[in-house]
Design a protein around this motif. Structure first.
Motif, mmCIF file in Angstrom:
data_model
loop_
_atom_site.group_PDB
_atom_site.id
_atom_site.type_symbol
_atom_site.label_atom_id
_atom_site.label_comp_id
_atom_site.label_asym_id
_atom_site.label_seq_id
_atom_site.Cartn_x
_atom_site.Cartn_y
_atom_site.Cartn_z
ATOM 1 N N GLN A 35 0.818 -1.205 0.000
ATOM 2 C CA GLN A 35 0.000 0.000 0.000
ATOM 3 C C GLN A 35 0.862 1.270 0.000
ATOM 4 N N SER A 36 1.836 1.317 0.926
ATOM 5 C CA SER A 36 2.671 2.529 1.007
ATOM 6 C C SER A 36 3.582 2.648 -0.207
ATOM 7 N N THR A 89 -6.708 -2.309 6.895
ATOM 8 C CA THR A 89 -6.131 -1.095 6.286
ATOM 9 C C THR A 89 -6.255 -1.123 4.765
ATOM 10 N N GLU A 92 -9.830 -0.415 3.803
ATOM 11 C CA GLU A 92 -10.183 1.002 3.953
ATOM 12 C C GLU A 92 -9.670 1.810 2.763
ATOM 13 N N TRP A 93 -8.473 1.470 2.311
ATOM 14 C CA TRP A 93 -7.915 2.132 1.122
ATOM 15 C C TRP A 93 -8.795 1.860 -0.100
ATOM 16 N N GLN A 119 -13.189 -7.794 8.210
ATOM 17 C CA GLN A 119 -13.370 -6.345 8.349
ATOM 18 C C GLN A 119 -14.559 -6.008 9.244
ATOM 19 N N ASN A 122 -14.292 -5.349 13.128
ATOM 20 C CA ASN A 122 -13.903 -4.045 13.635
ATOM 21 C C ASN A 122 -15.131 -3.255 14.087
#
Ligand code: C2E
Ligand code: MG
Ligand code: MG
Ligand code: MG
Length: 280
Positions: A35-36, A89, A92-93, A119, A122
């Protein structure tokens, strides 16, 4: 005995298992940084009205291209992301990217986003969805979240509570890959789904004209109609399959016949009518 040989037992006795474990480990390390590193992107596949071919929405499908591993298929890396607790994460992206893109489409065109069971564990999931909608300006009724029957396995009251919160936001829910998972139907009366997506394994056989597939699709359509839900036939690849799911009353279709998953630019052109769907 392998045990007596100490450290190298997997190398010596189970080379295949070792290779797979090692592959997973390498993939997990790469996925943590995907992702990053900007290695993730979304493809969008049209969902069209079976009678007219008009585009009603797109399903956002996650893609991962890694410099070393190449294009890793979602069926491989999504289960890994779930196990490695990365799906929160990443998911969410996906949601934010898909909603931001869909905000550029005409107001009648929806976006569907896949959500993993993990998911829904959460507690803040619905809150997160709500803030993504606020941030991107996408009205809730234009977002559809796809979940599978697995959500209802092992009585998961928390996940079901989260689905209720999502419904309260005005979001649509659809039931993905229907017919391939858990078989108790009692949950259908407790959670309001807008659409049942009939798994492509039933549509696939359609061109071979198996009476079993016809019977199953017919039954699912009848069930959906009596519960005031719509149906989407997944994986429609040719005219025969289209003719058959149309005849059986599926309201929407999705598949290579109408469009492969495409990049955001092409999806935007198709959504705004600047490009025609293949079979429209
Ligand atoms: P799915 O949600 O059932 O998505 C439909 C899959 O069927 C997609 O595969 C799509 O490319 C494929 N497909 C569509 N039309 C046809 C057709 O006519 N013929 C054939 N043979 N295949 C067709 P894809 O993109 O490889 O995704 C596989 C699965 O990965 C998805 O199944 C979904 O369960 C999961 N997935 C993809 N993106 C995400 C995501 O962002 N989050 C989560 N949690 N899961 C995702
Ligand atoms: Mg799906
Ligand atoms: Mg599906
Ligand atoms: Mg699937």
């Amino acid at each position: 005995r392998a045990k007596d040989l100490g450290g190298g037992i997997f190398h010596t006795y189970e080379p295949q298992l070792h290779v797979e474990a090692e592959e997973r480990r390498v993939m997990e390390i790469a996925l943590r940084r995907a992702q990053s590193n900007g290695e993730l992107h979304l493809a969008y596949q049209p969902v069209v009205a079976s009678e007219t071919g008009a585009v009603e929405g797109f399903e956002a499908l996650l893609r991962w291209t890694n410099p070393q591993l190449g294009n890793v298929p979602p069926d491989k890396f999504i289960p890994l992301a779930e196990q490695a607790r990365l799906i929160g994460t990443i998911g969410e992206w996906v949601l934010r990217t898909a909603c931001r893109e869909a905000a550029h489409w005409p107001p009648h065109v929806r976006v569907a986003v896949n959500v993993s069971f993990e998911q829904l564990h959460n507690r803040n999931f619905a809150k997160m969805v709500s803030s993504v909608l606020a941030e991107t300006g996408l009205p809730p009724q234009r977002l559809e979240l796809e979940v599978t029957e697995s959500v209802f396995m092992n009585e998961a009251p928390h996940a079901i509570a989260v689905l209720k919160e999502l419904l309260a936001l005005g979001i649509k829910l659809s039931l993905d890959d229907f017919g391939t998972g858990y078989s108790s139907l009692s949950y259908l009366s407790r959670t309001k789904f807008s659409t049942i997506k009939i798994d492509r394994s039933f549509v696939r056989g359609a061109s071979n004209n198996t009476p079993e597939n016809v019977a199953i699709i017919r039954a699912v359509v009848a069930l959906a109609e009596s519960l005031d839900m719509s149906t989407t036939a997944e994986g429609v690849e040719n005219e025969d399959e289209l003719a058959m799911v149309r005849r059986l009353g599926c309201r929407k279709v999705q598949g290579y016949l109408f469009g492969r998953p495409m990049n955001a630019t092409d999806a935007r052109a198709l959504a705004t009518g600047k490009m025609r769907s293949a079979a429209a």
